[in-house]
Design a protein around this motif. Structure first.
Motif, PDB file in Angstrom:
ATOM      1  N   GLN A 107       0.081   5.833  -0.008  1.00  0.00           N
ATOM      2  CA  GLN A 107      -0.930   6.898  -0.070  1.00  0.00           C
ATOM      3  C   GLN A 107      -1.187   7.299  -1.532  1.00  0.00           C
ATOM      4  OE1 GLN A 107      -2.605   8.051   2.504  1.00  0.00           O
ATOM      5  NE2 GLN A 107      -1.437   7.148   4.165  1.00  0.00           N
ATOM      6  N   PHE A 125       0.849  -1.203   0.000  1.00  0.00           N
ATOM      7  CA  PHE A 125       0.000   0.000   0.000  1.00  0.00           C
ATOM      8  C   PHE A 125       0.881   1.248   0.000  1.00  0.00           C
ATOM      9  CE2 PHE A 125      -1.612   3.561   2.429  1.00  0.00           C
ATOM     10  CZ  PHE A 125      -2.885   3.756   1.918  1.00  0.00           C
ATOM     11  N   GLU A 157       2.633  -4.507  10.857  1.00  0.00           N
ATOM     12  CA  GLU A 157       2.017  -4.578   9.531  1.00  0.00           C
ATOM     13  C   GLU A 157       1.759  -6.044   9.200  1.00  0.00           C
ATOM     14  OE1 GLU A 157       0.959  -2.405   6.933  1.00  0.00           O
ATOM     15  OE2 GLU A 157       0.550  -4.324   5.989  1.00  0.00           O
ATOM     16  N   ILE A 158       0.605  -6.318   8.583  1.00  0.00           N
ATOM     17  CA  ILE A 158       0.230  -7.706   8.296  1.00  0.00           C
ATOM     18  C   ILE A 158       0.697  -8.171   6.913  1.00  0.00           C
ATOM     19  CG2 ILE A 158      -2.065  -7.316   7.255  1.00  0.00           C
ATOM     20  CD1 ILE A 158      -3.110  -9.508   9.222  1.00  0.00           C
ATOM     21  N   ASN A 159       0.877  -7.195   6.010  1.00  0.00           N
ATOM     22  CA  ASN A 159       1.192  -7.544   4.625  1.00  0.00           C
ATOM     23  C   ASN A 159       2.701  -7.800   4.451  1.00  0.00           C
ATOM     24  OD1 ASN A 159       2.178  -6.767   1.898  1.00  0.00           O
ATOM     25  ND2 ASN A 159       0.019  -6.537   1.450  1.00  0.00           N
ATOM     26  N   PHE A 196      -0.256  -0.603  11.769  1.00  0.00           N
ATOM     27  CA  PHE A 196      -0.702  -0.525  10.363  1.00  0.00           C
ATOM     28  C   PHE A 196       0.306   0.362   9.603  1.00  0.00           C
ATOM     29  CE2 PHE A 196      -4.510  -0.683  13.070  1.00  0.00           C
ATOM     30  CZ  PHE A 196      -5.200  -1.782  12.569  1.00  0.00           C
ATOM     31  N   CYS A 197       1.581  -0.021   9.640  1.00  0.00           N
ATOM     32  CA  CYS A 197       2.641   0.913   9.209  1.00  0.00           C
ATOM     33  C   CYS A 197       2.938   0.894   7.727  1.00  0.00           C
ATOM     34  CB  CYS A 197       3.915   0.646  10.006  1.00  0.00           C
ATOM     35  SG  CYS A 197       4.720  -0.902   9.572  1.00  0.00           S
ATOM     36  N   GLY A 198       2.401  -0.061   6.962  1.00  0.00           N
ATOM     37  CA  GLY A 198       2.685  -0.105   5.530  1.00  0.00           C
ATOM     38  C   GLY A 198       4.181  -0.200   5.275  1.00  0.00           C
ATOM     39  N   SER A 235      -0.796  -9.294  12.811  1.00  0.00           N
ATOM     40  CA  SER A 235      -2.016  -8.486  12.765  1.00  0.00           C
ATOM     41  C   SER A 235      -2.009  -7.517  13.956  1.00  0.00           C
ATOM     42  CB  SER A 235      -3.247  -9.385  12.835  1.00  0.00           C
ATOM     43  OG  SER A 235      -3.406  -9.835  14.141  1.00  0.00           O
ATOM     44  N   ALA A 236      -2.657  -6.384  13.752  1.00  0.00           N
ATOM     45  CA  ALA A 236      -2.671  -5.354  14.787  1.00  0.00           C
ATOM     46  C   ALA A 236      -3.217  -5.911  16.100  1.00  0.00           C
ATOM     47  CB  ALA A 236      -3.520  -4.186  14.310  1.00  0.00           C
ATOM     48  N   PRO A 254      -7.244   0.257   7.970  1.00  0.00           N
ATOM     49  CA  PRO A 254      -8.156   0.293   6.835  1.00  0.00           C
ATOM     50  C   PRO A 254      -9.539   0.798   7.284  1.00  0.00           C
ATOM     51  CG  PRO A 254      -7.249  -1.914   7.167  1.00  0.00           C
ATOM     52  CD  PRO A 254      -6.850  -1.106   8.334  1.00  0.00           C
ATOM     53  N   ASP A 304      -3.154   3.735  11.710  1.00  0.00           N
ATOM     54  CA  ASP A 304      -3.658   4.140  10.386  1.00  0.00           C
ATOM     55  C   ASP A 304      -4.335   2.924   9.754  1.00  0.00           C
ATOM     56  OD1 ASP A 304      -4.183   5.268   7.955  1.00  0.00           O
ATOM     57  OD2 ASP A 304      -2.100   5.564   7.355  1.00  0.00           O
ATOM     58  N   TYR A 307     -10.157  -2.839  16.342  1.00  0.00           N
ATOM     59  CA  TYR A 307     -11.024  -3.917  16.829  1.00  0.00           C
ATOM     60  C   TYR A 307     -11.169  -3.733  18.327  1.00  0.00           C
ATOM     61  CZ  TYR A 307      -8.713  -5.451  12.629  1.00  0.00           C
ATOM     62  OH  TYR A 307      -8.175  -5.476  11.379  1.00  0.00           O
ATOM     63  N   LEU A 313       5.900   4.808   5.896  1.00  0.00           N
ATOM     64  CA  LEU A 313       5.799   6.248   5.597  1.00  0.00           C
ATOM     65  C   LEU A 313       5.901   7.096   6.867  1.00  0.00           C
ATOM     66  CD1 LEU A 313       5.232   8.611   3.610  1.00  0.00           C
ATOM     67  CD2 LEU A 313       2.800   8.280   4.063  1.00  0.00           C
ATOM     68  N   PHE A 314       5.207   6.658   7.937  1.00  0.00           N
ATOM     69  CA  PHE A 314       5.311   7.404   9.208  1.00  0.00           C
ATOM     70  C   PHE A 314       6.451   6.843  10.065  1.00  0.00           C
ATOM     71  CE2 PHE A 314       0.412   7.556   8.790  1.00  0.00           C
ATOM     72  CZ  PHE A 314       0.478   8.610   7.897  1.00  0.00           C
TER      73      PHE A 314
HETATM   74  C1  LIG Z   1      -4.244   2.770   5.335  1.00  0.00           C
HETATM   75  S1  LIG Z   1      -2.815   1.765   5.150  1.00  0.00           S
HETATM   76  C2  LIG Z   1      -1.634   2.744   6.029  1.00  0.00           C
HETATM   77  C3  LIG Z   1      -0.185   2.474   5.749  1.00  0.00           C
HETATM   78  C4  LIG Z   1       0.818   3.557   6.170  1.00  0.00           C
HETATM   79  N1  LIG Z   1       0.492   4.185   7.421  1.00  0.00           N
HETATM   80  C5  LIG Z   1       0.972   4.600   5.083  1.00  0.00           C
HETATM   81  O1  LIG Z   1       0.543   5.750   5.296  1.00  0.00           O
HETATM   82  O2  LIG Z   1       1.510   4.272   4.005  1.00  0.00           O
HETATM   83  C6  LIG Z   1      -3.197   0.445   6.200  1.00  0.00           C
HETATM   84  C7  LIG Z   1      -2.144  -0.645   6.296  1.00  0.00           C
HETATM   85  O3  LIG Z   1      -2.607  -1.587   7.272  1.00  0.00           O
HETATM   86  C8  LIG Z   1      -2.291  -2.906   6.847  1.00  0.00           C
HETATM   87  N2  LIG Z   1      -3.238  -3.796   7.537  1.00  0.00           N
HETATM   88  C9  LIG Z   1      -4.513  -4.107   7.188  1.00  0.00           C
HETATM   89  N3  LIG Z   1      -5.083  -4.890   8.104  1.00  0.00           N
HETATM   90  C10 LIG Z   1      -4.160  -5.095   9.082  1.00  0.00           C
HETATM   91  C11 LIG Z   1      -4.160  -5.802  10.310  1.00  0.00           C
HETATM   92  N4  LIG Z   1      -5.223  -6.474  10.717  1.00  0.00           N
HETATM   93  N5  LIG Z   1      -3.049  -5.782  11.069  1.00  0.00           N
HETATM   94  C12 LIG Z   1      -1.948  -5.085  10.672  1.00  0.00           C
HETATM   95  N6  LIG Z   1      -1.887  -4.403   9.505  1.00  0.00           N
HETATM   96  C13 LIG Z   1      -2.975  -4.388   8.715  1.00  0.00           C
HETATM   97  C14 LIG Z   1      -2.411  -2.841   5.336  1.00  0.00           C
HETATM   98  O4  LIG Z   1      -1.646  -3.860   4.729  1.00  0.00           O
HETATM   99  C15 LIG Z   1      -1.883  -1.426   5.023  1.00  0.00           C
HETATM  100  O5  LIG Z   1      -0.510  -1.444   4.760  1.00  0.00           O
END
Ligand SMILES: C[S@@+](CC[C@H](N)C(=O)[O-])C[C@H]1O[C@@H](n2cnc3c(N)ncnc32)[C@H](O)[C@@H]1O
Length: 411
Positions: free
Chosen positions: A247, A245, A295-297, A274-276, A322-323, A343, A341, A348, A279-280
């Motif tokens: 922005q 992912f 990050e899960i991905n 959810f750090c992708g 997972s978060a 989705p 950050d 949860y 970026l942050f």
């Molecule tokens: C909105 S993006 C934000 C990424 C980053 N903060 C950025 O600005 O580029 C959300 C991220 O959360 C990850 N994600 C989705 N579900 C997740 C989960 N359950 N646990 C951890 N990460 C998750 C996605 O793969 C994605 O990279």
């Protein structure tokens, strides 16, 4: 049937009353008088479609795009940009009030430098020889030759991507990512396997690409060229792979980063959930005592680790999980600040419960693309954390989508 529009609600539709029944109508503005037909009539509400605007709002403008209302991509193009921001602000404050049970005004609005041509990532759909985007609330593909919200370079590529999809009948989707600083990436999704020749694809495109991924049943089965590209944001470099992912508003990437960064005090222990690709995480790490990302991905985790190296970060670890599980794993860290950050689904309940038990946590910086789930979560955190600041950063001009940054502090 005639309806007076009272307001715009979350999702972008106008709300009016028809014989005391609530009616939702797209492509309208508050205070407009609209002739409609009914598309759906339910017990408690109905959905209409505007046939004629009998009394126009002063904020109504001519949409720039010839496909507007036929294509489902945009739903705010009939509204002046300033008014779009006003409406989003109202919707955000109402969500906080109704779902967050908190009366709080938006403190800052960050508009997009250009409200058009901002998307660096586009997903073209292909079906029955049509190449474009889904129609509103439908999976029918609307044929397009241009897109007013997509990067001009992506627009330049449309004609050759169309040809590519005509020559290969099994292509069902083509995604293109065109960063500000490096070459583009293509993700090509197939219905059934078919050989594609990368050299021909490359030669026929008017823009330079770094690589392409071929996908069958949503799994990458082949990679041509490189599987990643790079983006520079401020003084930081980021590798972004085909499956990670990033922005999408190319004018707002540095702005969203700076708005988050401003909230992080020096020398703290910080977690970026959810750090992708980081970026942050990476800029935050530079001012932190110690930090971590979650990050899960897999692809994003690999990028984030690579990005730590190329930006010379040594005080940070990325957890691939997972978060909801993360806060058990990182218990040794005792974070003082957490960035979220998530989705659209938000956080949860079990994750929020764990957050509430973090003894050292002073501050939460919650970046959200969904005011409804964010408001719900802010309410769940309310016993221990008070909402101090709300910033709205417009990542998605010409659409109803709202991105915001909520800053919460321990009571
Ligand atoms: C909105 S993006 C934000 C990424 C980053 N903060 C950025 O600005 O580029 C959300 C991220 O959360 C990850 N994600 C989705 N579900 C997740 C989960 N359950 N646990 C951890 N990460 C998750 C996605 O793969 C994605 O990279």
């Amino acid at each position: 049937m005639i309806v007076n529009i009272e307001k715009i609600v979350y999702g972008g539709k106008g709300l009016g009353k028809l014989n005391s029944k609530t009616c939702f109508i797209p492509y309208v503005l508050p205070n407009e008088k609209v002739k409609i037909n009914i598309k759906k009539d339910k017990k408690s509400f109905c959905e209409g479609y505007p046939l004629e605007i009998l009394e126009k709002s002063e904020y109504r403008v001519n949409p720039e795009c010839e496909y507007y209302t036929k294509c489902g991509g945009c739903d705010f193009q009939h509204i002046s940009y300033e008014k779009q921001l006003d409406l989003k602000k109202e919707i955000l404050e109402e969500a906080l009030f109704r779902l967050g049970k908190i009366e709080k005004k938006v403190d800052k609005i960050i508009p997009s430098e250009n409200p058009f041509y901002y998307r660096n990532r586009v997903q073209f759909k292909i079906n029955n020889g049509e190449f474009g985007f889904f129609a509103p609330e439908s999976n029918d593909v609307i044929n397009i030759d241009s897109c007013k919200i997509s990067h001009l370079k992506i627009n330049e590529a449309i004609e050759s991507l169309k040809k590519l999809s005509k020559n290969h009948k099994n292509i069902k989707e083509i995604h293109i990512f065109y960063p500000n600083t490096e070459k583009a990436l293509l993700n090509i999704y197939l219905n059934e396997f078919e050989e594609l020749d990368f050299q021909t694809i490359k030669e026929n495109l008017p823009i330079s690409i770094n690589g392409a991924g071929i996908y069958l049943k949503n799994k990458r089965i082949k990679t041509f060229g490189k599987s990643f590209t790079f983006e520079k944001v401020g003084k930081y470099n980021f590798r972004i792979s085909l499956d990670s992912f990033f922005q999408v508003n190319r004018f707002q990437i540095e702005n969203i980063l700076n708005e988050v960064l401003k909230e992080i005090e020096e020398n703290k222990i910080v977690g970026d959930i959810f750090c992708g690709v980081g970026l942050f995480t990476i800029p935050v790490a530079k001012k932190s005592k110690k930090s971590f990302g979650v990050e899960i991905n897999k692809s994003a985790v690999k990028d984030a680790n690579y990005n730590l190296k190329i930006n010379n970060i040594q005080n940070t670890k990325i957890f691939e999980t997972s978060a909801s599980k993360a806060l058990d794993i990182i218990s040794g860290y005792q974070p003082e600040i957490l960035i979220f950050d998530p989705p659209r689904t938000g956080l949860y309940k079990d994750l929020i419960n764990k957050v509430l038990n973090l003894k050292k946590l002073e501050k939460i910086v919650y970046v959200s693309c969904n005011p409804a789930t964010a408001s719900r979560d802010i309410n769940l955190l309310a016993d221990k954390f008070k909402l101090k600041k709300v910033k709205m950063i417009d990542m998605f001009p010409q659409t109803h989508h709202i991105e915001s940054i909520f800053v919460l502090e321990r009571i």
